[in-house]
Write a protein that holds these residues in place. Structure first.
Motif, PDB file in Angstrom:
ATOM      1  N   TYR A   1       0.083  -0.859  -0.140  1.00  0.00           N
ATOM      2  CA  TYR A   1       0.133  -0.107  -0.078  1.00  0.00           C
ATOM      3  C   TYR A   1       0.820   1.626   0.041  1.00  0.00           C
ATOM      4  O   TYR A   1       2.289   1.308   0.162  1.00  0.00           O
TER       5      TYR A   1
ATOM      6  N   ARG B   1       0.063   5.474   0.960  1.00  0.00           N
ATOM      7  CA  ARG B   1      -0.576   6.559   0.945  1.00  0.00           C
ATOM      8  C   ARG B   1      -0.149   8.115   1.172  1.00  0.00           C
ATOM      9  O   ARG B   1       1.478   8.442   1.283  1.00  0.00           O
TER      10      ARG B   1
ATOM     11  N   GLY C   1      -4.821  10.579  -0.733  1.00  0.00           N
ATOM     12  CA  GLY C   1      -4.814   9.402  -0.871  1.00  0.00           C
ATOM     13  C   GLY C   1      -4.739   8.428  -0.929  1.00  0.00           C
ATOM     14  O   GLY C   1      -3.386   8.149  -0.426  1.00  0.00           O
ATOM     15  N   ARG C   2      -4.692   6.738  -1.507  1.00  0.00           N
ATOM     16  CA  ARG C   2      -4.001   5.857  -1.336  1.00  0.00           C
ATOM     17  C   ARG C   2      -4.550   5.214  -2.704  1.00  0.00           C
ATOM     18  O   ARG C   2      -5.017   5.327  -3.175  1.00  0.00           O
ATOM     19  N   HIS C   3      -2.877   3.746  -2.323  1.00  0.00           N
ATOM     20  CA  HIS C   3      -3.742   2.818  -3.682  1.00  0.00           C
ATOM     21  C   HIS C   3      -3.103   1.429  -2.574  1.00  0.00           C
ATOM     22  O   HIS C   3      -2.121   0.841  -1.971  1.00  0.00           O
TER      23      HIS C   3
ATOM     24  N   TRP D   1      -2.868  -3.202  -3.065  1.00  0.00           N
ATOM     25  CA  TRP D   1      -2.926  -4.397  -3.537  1.00  0.00           C
ATOM     26  C   TRP D   1      -2.925  -5.295  -3.007  1.00  0.00           C
ATOM     27  O   TRP D   1      -1.928  -5.623  -2.001  1.00  0.00           O
TER      28      TRP D   1
ATOM     29  N   THR E   1      -6.855  -4.338  -6.281  1.00  0.00           N
ATOM     30  CA  THR E   1      -6.947  -3.567  -6.269  1.00  0.00           C
ATOM     31  C   THR E   1      -8.088  -2.292  -5.635  1.00  0.00           C
ATOM     32  O   THR E   1      -8.900  -2.763  -5.514  1.00  0.00           O
ATOM     33  N   ARG E   2      -7.524  -1.341  -3.990  1.00  0.00           N
ATOM     34  CA  ARG E   2      -8.186  -0.284  -4.242  1.00  0.00           C
ATOM     35  C   ARG E   2      -7.931   0.866  -4.308  1.00  0.00           C
ATOM     36  O   ARG E   2      -6.454   1.393  -4.186  1.00  0.00           O
ATOM     37  N   THR E   3      -8.022   2.009  -5.220  1.00  0.00           N
ATOM     38  CA  THR E   3      -8.118   3.209  -4.941  1.00  0.00           C
ATOM     39  C   THR E   3      -8.253   4.115  -4.526  1.00  0.00           C
ATOM     40  O   THR E   3     -10.421   4.097  -4.241  1.00  0.00           O
ATOM     41  N   GLN E   4      -8.348   5.196  -3.595  1.00  0.00           N
ATOM     42  CA  GLN E   4      -8.986   5.976  -3.304  1.00  0.00           C
ATOM     43  C   GLN E   4      -8.407   7.412  -3.490  1.00  0.00           C
ATOM     44  O   GLN E   4      -7.166   7.703  -2.532  1.00  0.00           O
TER      45      GLN E   4
ATOM     46  N   ARG F   1     -13.475   6.813  -5.655  1.00  0.00           N
ATOM     47  CA  ARG F   1     -13.029   5.539  -4.682  1.00  0.00           C
ATOM     48  C   ARG F   1     -12.918   4.269  -6.160  1.00  0.00           C
ATOM     49  O   ARG F   1     -14.528   4.211  -6.536  1.00  0.00           O
TER      50      ARG F   1
END
Length: 556
Positions: free
Chosen positions: A485, A487, A499-501, A503, A520-523, A542
């Motif tokens: 991750y 951030r 923001g953050r990504h 995996w 994955t998550r992206t915000q 998001r």
């Protein structure tokens, strides 16, 4: 002729530059300047302090050393020792702050660090004196010193806490509700004792005899001091069973640290406690009987831009969480007498959080909490740690609580932070978590975690790697048991952008959405403060990428 003119011009510039640096050279040299000491009257925003305080002045420069602690106490600002050699000065309602790290010879202004300049900070008979230039750099204040009448006058650009309190009291007097003389403030910080008489708060309720169930219920909160710790016991019952639940907790906290002879230890709790949260895996410990500690300042954000607010209160009371004047969350306190606000979002700088508690008969109580974004980068050579060890879902008095398990699973977490340099802090932790997937029995999952926090002044960055093991997996670095991750958070004028990504490897069990189906998550979020009392406007984006053909189980 032209060559001579050029050389003369260069020498003239050099002479002017040298003359302009004379005062700075005097202050920046290693020789102590010729300081004159005064004992002065202190006036802050028109209010004169009751005592006289020392001031040092260099008659050959503009160096003026002022009694910072006395000034902040007179203005009722926030002042305390975070460590034995680290002083914090802050004005909560303006968001301004200054940290002075005497051992490291550093200062931190609004989260931005720099080395101390010579003679910016001095000690005089135990009093901390800070230069006028440094205070005016950190705060919106004007400071005038008149050596003839020996008076130091402080005027702030915006009201300080004392000014706001006096304004409130003036409004109250207009309504005929003036305060008693000499009771404008109260001392609420007392040393812990070996024993004090317990205080008991009892709540009784009843209903008409219709239908089934108990006709009355009772709850009691017992608080007292014993063995140098605050002891809390919460007992509930009804007309059919005298005791239906009982929860016990003992704890102690010190803003300056130094608990149990450990300089860095700020808080310790034993009894029915809650664990900490960790990136990607969420709440790592739920609750149970055990011990937890924090060897770090209490205002530290536990998880980058998130924190946890918790405390004790009477069952049946209502709890509201505020950030400034904005209502963030609320809940009704259950039988365990515990309120818990998890994953509380934070913005850059100091976050003035408080919880308002409301009782059934109109009682009201406010508890202050603060978390600071930008304080997670440690000075070189500094260690900080957090940890807990508990028996999950098993209480101190299991026979008195119907939800308590007969035998709990042993869970825990240990986190260590270390400042490698001014520009880099490294964090490592180990967590043992109990959770179940869908209808499966609860099982143990182990996580190791490595995190890097580089310091780019106002730009806050964290990047980390998490390794997951359950007791049935092989310990090799096989496919699918890792997660990564990154951030960030940065203030942009009145905006706060974060923001953050994240995996996840196939099979990694994460918080929130479960994991085996999440790749994955992206915000990305931004916060814009609105006009007075209107709160703030939050905009976010998001995106979640799932693995095809998988229906992820939820992790609890």
């Amino acid at each position: 002729m032209e060559i001579l003119w050029r050389h003369g011009y260069i020498w003239l510039l050099a002479l002017v530059g040298a003359l302009s640096l004379v005062p700075c050279t005097l202050i920046a040299s290693d020789e102590l300047p010729h300081l004159t000491e005064y004992l002065v009257e202190l006036k802050v925003n028109g209010v004169t302090a009751e005592d006289y305080y020392p001031v040092l002045e260099d008659l050959h420069s503009d160096l003026l050393l002022l009694p910072a602690v006395a000034i902040w106490q007179a203005g009722e600002g926030r002042v305390f020792w975070e460590h034995p050699d680290q002083l914090y000065l802050g004005i909560e309602n303006t968001g301004e702050s200054l940290r002075v790290r005497m051992g490291k010879k550093e200062v931190e202004i609004g989260g931005i660090r720099r080395p101390q300049h010579p003679f910016e900070v001095m000690l005089l008979d135990g009093d901390v004196l800070i230069s006028r230039a440094l205070l005016q750099e950190a705060f919106d204040v004007e400071m005038e010193f008149d050596p003839l009448v020996q008076q130091l006058t402080i005027r702030s650009g915006r009201p300080w806490p004392r000014d706001l309190r006096l304004a409130r009291e003036m409004r109250w007097r207009r309504l005929g509700q003036g305060l008693e003389e000499g009771r404008s403030s109260y001392v609420v910080n007392y040393p812990y004792g070996l024993w004090s008489s317990p205080q008991v708060d009892i709540s009784l309720s009843g209903r008409t005899p219709t239908g089934k169930g108990p006709l009355s219920s009772h709850r009691a909160l017992v608080v007292g001091e014993a063995l140098g710790m605050t002891q809390r016991l919460i007992v509930s019952g009804n007309s059919q069973e005298a005791v239906t639940s009982a929860h016990f907790r003992a704890g102690r906290s010190e803003g300056k640290g130094g608990l149990l002879g450990w300089t860095a230890l700020h808080e310790v709790e034993v009894g029915d406690v809650n664990g900490f949260s960790s990136p990607l895996i969420g709440n790592t410990g739920s609750s149970g009987r055990g011990v937890r500690f924090q060897a770090a300042p209490l205002h530290r954000a536990l998880d980058f831009d998130r924190t946890r607010i918790q405390g004790d209160a009477q069952p049946g009371w209502d709890a509201e969480l505020y950030s400034g004047s904005l209502l963030v969350d609320f809940q009704r306190i259950g039988e365990d007498g515990r309120f818990l606000f998890d994953d509380v979002a934070l913005t850059y700088g100091m976050n003035p959080l408080h919880v308002k508690l409301y009782g059934p008969q109109g009682q009201m109580e406010t508890r202050e909490y603060s978390s600071h974004i930008g304080s997670g980068t440690l000075s070189p050579g500094i260690w900080e740690s957090y940890g807990y060890l508990l028996e999950s879902e098993r209480d101190v008095f299991p026979s008195l609580n119907f939800h308590s398990r007969e035998e709990g699973l042993l869970t825990g977490s240990l986190r260590l932070d270390y400042g490698i340099s001014q520009a880099l802090t490294v964090s490592g932790r180990f967590s043992r978590v109990s959770r179940n997937l869908q209808q499966e029995d609860r099982k143990i999952w182990d996580y190791t975690h490595l995190e890097l926090r580089p310091n780019f002044r106002r730009l806050q960055i964290e990047t980390g790697w998490v390794r997951q093991l359950d007791q049935s997996h092989d310990a090799s670095m096989g496919k699918g048991l890792n997660a990564f991750y990154g951030r960030f958070m940065v203030p942009m004028g009145v905006l706060s952008l974060s923001g953050r990504h994240e995996w996840f490897g196939d099979g990694f069990i994460a918080s929130e959405a479960g994991a085996q189906g999440v790749k994955t998550r992206t915000q990305i979020n931004t916060t814009l403060p609105l006009w007075s009392k209107a709160g703030s406007l939050q905009l976010g984006y998001r995106e979640t990428e799932r693995r095809s053909g998988l229906n992820p189980p939820l992790a609890k």
